[in-house]
Scaffold this active site. Structure first.
Site, PDB file in Angstrom:
ATOM      1  N   GLY A 290       0.825  -1.217   0.000  1.00  0.00           N
ATOM      2  CA  GLY A 290       0.000   0.000   0.000  1.00  0.00           C
ATOM      3  C   GLY A 290       0.851   1.255   0.000  1.00  0.00           C
TER       4      GLY A 290
ATOM      5  N   ARG B 104      -2.004  -1.519  -6.031  1.00  0.00           N
ATOM      6  CA  ARG B 104      -2.696  -1.944  -7.264  1.00  0.00           C
ATOM      7  C   ARG B 104      -2.549  -0.929  -8.387  1.00  0.00           C
ATOM      8  NH1 ARG B 104      -8.333  -2.432  -4.463  1.00  0.00           N
ATOM      9  NH2 ARG B 104      -7.310  -0.642  -3.506  1.00  0.00           N
TER      10      ARG B 104
ATOM     11  N   ASP C 180      -2.828  -7.172  -6.090  1.00  0.00           N
ATOM     12  CA  ASP C 180      -3.887  -6.997  -5.095  1.00  0.00           C
ATOM     13  C   ASP C 180      -3.594  -7.958  -3.946  1.00  0.00           C
ATOM     14  OD1 ASP C 180      -6.330  -7.160  -3.670  1.00  0.00           O
ATOM     15  OD2 ASP C 180      -7.466  -6.640  -5.473  1.00  0.00           O
TER      16      ASP C 180
ATOM     17  N   TYR D 234     -14.981  -2.913  10.111  1.00  0.00           N
ATOM     18  CA  TYR D 234     -13.626  -2.342  10.061  1.00  0.00           C
ATOM     19  C   TYR D 234     -12.941  -2.551  11.422  1.00  0.00           C
ATOM     20  CZ  TYR D 234      -9.693   0.869   9.649  1.00  0.00           C
ATOM     21  OH  TYR D 234      -8.426   1.397   9.643  1.00  0.00           O
TER      22      TYR D 234
ATOM     23  N   VAL E  55      -5.816  10.138  10.648  1.00  0.00           N
ATOM     24  CA  VAL E  55      -4.727  10.598   9.781  1.00  0.00           C
ATOM     25  C   VAL E  55      -5.367  11.031   8.459  1.00  0.00           C
ATOM     26  CG1 VAL E  55      -2.490  10.025   8.770  1.00  0.00           C
ATOM     27  CG2 VAL E  55      -3.345   8.668  10.705  1.00  0.00           C
TER      28      VAL E  55
ATOM     29  N   GLU F  13      -6.085   9.247   1.914  1.00  0.00           N
ATOM     30  CA  GLU F  13      -7.241   8.915   1.067  1.00  0.00           C
ATOM     31  C   GLU F  13      -8.204   7.953   1.774  1.00  0.00           C
ATOM     32  OE1 GLU F  13      -5.816   7.657  -2.788  1.00  0.00           O
ATOM     33  OE2 GLU F  13      -4.671   9.500  -3.040  1.00  0.00           O
TER      34      GLU F  13
HETATM   35  P1  NDP Z   1      -4.868   5.328   1.843  1.00  0.00           P
HETATM   36  O1  NDP Z   1      -6.206   5.022   1.270  1.00  0.00           O
HETATM   37  O2  NDP Z   1      -4.271   6.657   1.564  1.00  0.00           O
HETATM   38  O3  NDP Z   1      -3.818   4.187   1.439  1.00  0.00           O
HETATM   39  C1  NDP Z   1      -4.182   2.834   1.435  1.00  0.00           C
HETATM   40  C2  NDP Z   1      -3.138   2.044   0.673  1.00  0.00           C
HETATM   41  O4  NDP Z   1      -3.525   0.652   0.719  1.00  0.00           O
HETATM   42  C3  NDP Z   1      -3.050   2.434  -0.783  1.00  0.00           C
HETATM   43  O5  NDP Z   1      -1.706   2.495  -1.159  1.00  0.00           O
HETATM   44  C4  NDP Z   1      -3.751   1.298  -1.507  1.00  0.00           C
HETATM   45  O6  NDP Z   1      -3.134   1.069  -2.767  1.00  0.00           O
HETATM   46  C5  NDP Z   1      -3.454   0.117  -0.577  1.00  0.00           C
HETATM   47  N1  NDP Z   1      -4.437  -0.933  -0.761  1.00  0.00           N
HETATM   48  C6  NDP Z   1      -5.756  -0.918  -0.442  1.00  0.00           C
HETATM   49  N2  NDP Z   1      -6.351  -2.050  -0.820  1.00  0.00           N
HETATM   50  C7  NDP Z   1      -5.388  -2.824  -1.411  1.00  0.00           C
HETATM   51  C8  NDP Z   1      -5.387  -4.099  -2.019  1.00  0.00           C
HETATM   52  N3  NDP Z   1      -6.494  -4.834  -2.090  1.00  0.00           N
HETATM   53  N4  NDP Z   1      -4.225  -4.570  -2.529  1.00  0.00           N
HETATM   54  C9  NDP Z   1      -3.097  -3.826  -2.448  1.00  0.00           C
HETATM   55  N5  NDP Z   1      -3.039  -2.618  -1.885  1.00  0.00           N
HETATM   56  C10 NDP Z   1      -4.174  -2.117  -1.379  1.00  0.00           C
HETATM   57  O7  NDP Z   1      -5.040   5.143   3.428  1.00  0.00           O
HETATM   58  P2  NDP Z   1      -3.989   5.189   4.634  1.00  0.00           P
HETATM   59  O8  NDP Z   1      -2.644   5.524   4.188  1.00  0.00           O
HETATM   60  O9  NDP Z   1      -4.606   6.016   5.683  1.00  0.00           O
HETATM   61  O10 NDP Z   1      -4.078   3.673   5.112  1.00  0.00           O
HETATM   62  C11 NDP Z   1      -2.957   2.858   5.349  1.00  0.00           C
HETATM   63  C12 NDP Z   1      -3.253   1.939   6.525  1.00  0.00           C
HETATM   64  O11 NDP Z   1      -3.449   2.738   7.688  1.00  0.00           O
HETATM   65  C13 NDP Z   1      -4.515   1.096   6.383  1.00  0.00           C
HETATM   66  O12 NDP Z   1      -4.247  -0.202   6.868  1.00  0.00           O
HETATM   67  C14 NDP Z   1      -5.521   1.802   7.297  1.00  0.00           C
HETATM   68  O13 NDP Z   1      -6.507   0.930   7.774  1.00  0.00           O
HETATM   69  C15 NDP Z   1      -4.594   2.287   8.380  1.00  0.00           C
HETATM   70  N6  NDP Z   1      -5.072   3.381   9.222  1.00  0.00           N
HETATM   71  C16 NDP Z   1      -5.422   4.573   8.676  1.00  0.00           C
HETATM   72  C17 NDP Z   1      -5.870   5.607   9.498  1.00  0.00           C
HETATM   73  C18 NDP Z   1      -6.337   6.899   8.957  1.00  0.00           C
HETATM   74  O14 NDP Z   1      -7.006   7.665   9.714  1.00  0.00           O
HETATM   75  N7  NDP Z   1      -6.013   7.278   7.721  1.00  0.00           N
HETATM   76  C19 NDP Z   1      -5.882   5.442  10.950  1.00  0.00           C
HETATM   77  C20 NDP Z   1      -5.518   4.127  11.408  1.00  0.00           C
HETATM   78  C21 NDP Z   1      -5.105   3.163  10.573  1.00  0.00           C
HETATM   79  P3  NDP Z   1      -3.915   0.781  -4.149  1.00  0.00           P
HETATM   80  O15 NDP Z   1      -5.249   1.460  -4.060  1.00  0.00           O
HETATM   81  O16 NDP Z   1      -3.007   1.338  -5.194  1.00  0.00           O
HETATM   82  O17 NDP Z   1      -3.998  -0.698  -4.190  1.00  0.00           O
HETATM   83  C1  8X3 Z   2      -8.741   4.655  10.890  1.00  0.00           C
HETATM   84  C2  8X3 Z   2      -9.146   5.518  12.022  1.00  0.00           C
HETATM   85  O1  8X3 Z   2     -11.054   6.117  13.591  1.00  0.00           O
HETATM   86  O2  8X3 Z   2     -11.579   5.889  11.249  1.00  0.00           O
HETATM   87  O3  8X3 Z   2      -8.366   3.388  11.283  1.00  0.00           O
HETATM   88  O4  8X3 Z   2     -11.129   3.967  12.581  1.00  0.00           O
HETATM   89  S1  8X3 Z   2     -10.810   5.350  12.370  1.00  0.00           S
END
Ligand code: NDP
Ligand code: 8X3
Length: 251
Positions: A9, A34, A59, A152, A185, A188
């Site tokens: 990711g 992806r 994926d 989630y 955070v 996207e």
């Molecule tokens: P983004 O949506 O910005 O990034 C998510 C990344 O995951 C992208 O690079 C996407 O790449 C990749 N991804 C999603 N689905 C797939 C798949 N099926 N196969 C391969 N890659 C995949 O979100 P964040 O950076 O915020 O999220 C990163 C992690 O942090 C996640 O695990 C999220 O749950 C976690 N998180 C986020 C928080 C927040 O508030 N933002 C808080 C707590 C945890 P692509 O689409 O190119 O495949």
């Molecule tokens: C992402 C943060 O609060 O939307 O994991 O679950 S929250």
């Protein structure tokens, strides 16, 4: 010799920020996601920092694709020092009785099964070399359950449990296992959660200063850069204006 990290990711948000931070610290990087176009753009940026970069477009939900991509690495990429299990998403925010099974599958298959598939390919090499560090990106949603967060939250509770389980399994092999569990955070993430509704996604981060992906890259680099005898098991990090999954101090 430079170390090697795999980041799942890396095309957006936390994964992308982590890739840049690790490149600044001379890690060679295997970046995955992806979206090939984004991987290529990031590769170019990272190479400006004089590190080597391999892009792998797959994926994480597709076990065969994971095995083909990560199980057949060129010789010079096989000694992986750090695995950052970051790829993940939320899809939807609503009560269980109105849940979409397609959203449920996307979250369970990505956040739990995808993390397992990737770990299953990378961990044996670490075990063999008796060296490595696995970092799982959990969430405040893995520590608490909040209204409408049901599936989630369940997937991130699973990441929490798997992190603890992996730490036990990896204990005899000198492999560190860490979880980083962020609060809000701005990435996207909400755009994906709300199926592309930009106004709703933006509203999640209004009225307070949220974390940015770079803040989590700071945490990732902190845990990686501890001395060999120190492991950070779990790091819960929130904006100063957030006290729990649901409690925010907003202007
Ligand atoms: P983004 O949506 O910005 O990034 C998510 C990344 O995951 C992208 O690079 C996407 O790449 C990749 N991804 C999603 N689905 C797939 C798949 N099926 N196969 C391969 N890659 C995949 O979100 P964040 O950076 O915020 O999220 C990163 C992690 O942090 C996640 O695990 C999220 O749950 C976690 N998180 C986020 C928080 C927040 O508030 N933002 C808080 C707590 C945890 P692509 O689409 O190119 O495949
Ligand atoms: C992402 C943060 O609060 O939307 O994991 O679950 S929250």
């Amino acid at each position: 010799m430079s170390k090697i990290a795999v980041i799942t990711g890396a095309t957006s948000g936390i994964g992308e920020a982590a890739a840049l931070r690790l490149a600044d610290n001379k890690f060679n990087l295997i970046i995955t996601g992806r979206r090939q176009e984004r991987l290529t753009m990031l590769k170019n940026k990272l190479e400006e920092r004089n590190v080597r970069v391999l892009t792998l477009c797959f994926d994480v939900r597709d076990e065969e694709a994971v095995n083909i991509a990560l199980g057949n690495l060129p010789e010079e990429w096989r000694q992986i020092d750090v695995l950052l299990n970051n790829a993940g998403l939320a899809a939807g925010l609503g009560p269980i009785q109105e849940g979409e099974s397609d959203d449920w599958s996307r979250m369970i298959d990505t956040n739990v099964k995808g993390l397992l598939y990737v770990t299953r390919v990378i961990a044996p090499g670490m075990v063999k070399r008796q060296s490595g560090h696995i970092i799982n990106i959990g969430s405040v949603a893995g520590k608490e359950v909040y209204p409408n967060g049901n599936v989630y939250c369940a997937t991130k509770h699973a990441v929490d449990a798997l992190t603890k389980a992996m730490r036990i399994d990896m204990l005899p092999y000198n492999i560190k296992v860490t979880q980083i569990s962020p609060g809000a955070v701005e990435t996207e993430f909400s755009l994906v959660r709300f199926h592309g509704d930009t106004a709703r996604a933006k509203s999640i981060y209004e009225g307070y200063e949220s974390l940015v992906a770079d803040d989590i890259a700071d945490c990732i680099w902190f845990v990686i850069s501890r001395p060999p005898h120190v492991n950070i098991n779990d790091m819960v990090v929130m904006p100063a204006a957030q006290a729990s999954a649901t409690l925010f101090h907003k202007e």
